[in-house]
Write a protein that holds these residues in place. Sequence first.
Motif, PDB file in Angstrom:
ATOM      1  N   THR A  34      70.572  16.211  26.809  1.00  0.00           N
ATOM      2  CA  THR A  34      69.641  17.126  26.484  1.00  0.00           C
ATOM      3  C   THR A  34      68.525  16.810  25.627  1.00  0.00           C
ATOM      4  O   THR A  34      67.277  17.498  25.250  1.00  0.00           O
ATOM      5  N   GLN A 143      68.067  26.109  23.850  1.00  0.00           N
ATOM      6  CA  GLN A 143      67.897  26.240  25.485  1.00  0.00           C
ATOM      7  C   GLN A 143      66.359  26.813  25.728  1.00  0.00           C
ATOM      8  O   GLN A 143      65.580  26.124  26.595  1.00  0.00           O
ATOM      9  N   ALA A 146      63.983  23.732  25.560  1.00  0.00           N
ATOM     10  CA  ALA A 146      64.617  22.676  26.081  1.00  0.00           C
ATOM     11  C   ALA A 146      63.596  21.412  26.613  1.00  0.00           C
ATOM     12  O   ALA A 146      63.788  20.395  26.469  1.00  0.00           O
ATOM     13  N   ALA A 244      70.441  22.797  32.939  1.00  0.00           N
ATOM     14  CA  ALA A 244      71.080  23.614  31.975  1.00  0.00           C
ATOM     15  C   ALA A 244      72.482  23.631  32.044  1.00  0.00           C
ATOM     16  O   ALA A 244      73.154  24.062  31.092  1.00  0.00           O
ATOM     17  N   ALA A 247      73.794  20.617  30.485  1.00  0.00           N
ATOM     18  CA  ALA A 247      73.615  20.726  28.905  1.00  0.00           C
ATOM     19  C   ALA A 247      74.756  21.445  28.418  1.00  0.00           C
ATOM     20  O   ALA A 247      75.415  20.974  27.325  1.00  0.00           O
TER      21      ALA A 247
END
Length: 351
Positions: A34, A143, A146, A244, A247
């Motif tokens: 990430t 998020q 990100a 996503a 992550a």
Amino acid sequence: MSWDVALILGIDGLANGAVYLLAGLGLVLIFSVTRVVFVPFGDVAAFAALSLAAFETGRQPATIGMVLTLAALAVVVEVASLLRRGEAARIPRAILGWGVLPALPCALAWLVGGRELPHAVFIVTAILLVVPITPLVARVALQPIADASVLVLLIVSLALHFLLSGLGLLFFGPEGSRTAPLADGALDLGNGFSVSGQVLLMLAAAVVLSAMFFLAFERTVVGKALRATAVNRVGARLVGIRPARTALLAYTFASLLAGLIGVLVAPVMTMYYDSGFLIGLKAFVAAIIGGLVSYPLTAIGALAVGVVESFGSFWSGALKDVIVFSLLIPVLMLRSAMARHHEEEAEEIDQ
């Protein structure tokens, strides 16, 4: 310093290094997938230790309220995001994933708290209870940004540490706690030397979990997806891997590691709501030695940090943390000297 004292300090350093090894693996996992240096990692470990202490004293852990609060925030953020994108049909799934699933370990903890049950049940429940914390925090604060720069992500991660510390003080209070040893007895090494069962358990846990970590990355589909995302996010997206989703897996696995660290260190040190910060910082030193990408170098760096901390506490207890963090200076200088800088590459192109 005699050889006897050096042996004792070395064993103590290896035990500390085992903890930093697990924490360093979690930090490298999150960063490689990430690009986030997850500063609150140690806070999650502290919450696991305090949750286990609450179970042992017959109380409901305050972590239940913290997790439910974070779950409610995550549901609000996810629902707002879906409405903004015009995907209202996915709202029930979002409520299930970000609200109901994190509440399941809370329900388990509520059932376990205040009852006379085997100690192993308390340990497992304390670990499961903190697993949702990292994914929930990431969903709320990380998020949405990100694609920001690493510096911005680091600043937000540091702010999250202070936020979680404040929540820890609010929910747990300023009192410290220490749990019962997870392993009794000791191993006699001869000449009057012995190693406690707790230290052996910490070393064994580090070895076993590191091996499982390696096998999971090398042999499983999930591990290969995480590794692909770490190597090339764009390429991973092109072959159908959702960054996503990977992550979320990285945050979940790291949170599980933090929970294991919390229950391992709780018997050997008094844990407060903010005690995890130093654990995370020293693990970060180990991760820097590994370049935040290499798991083997991170493991070596973690053991080195543990040994240096142990010997540093013998020479000067007040300066042991300074000695540990001073390791960053030669490591960063060496990495800077070995790295190719953009200016040098530009000069080579011009020539």
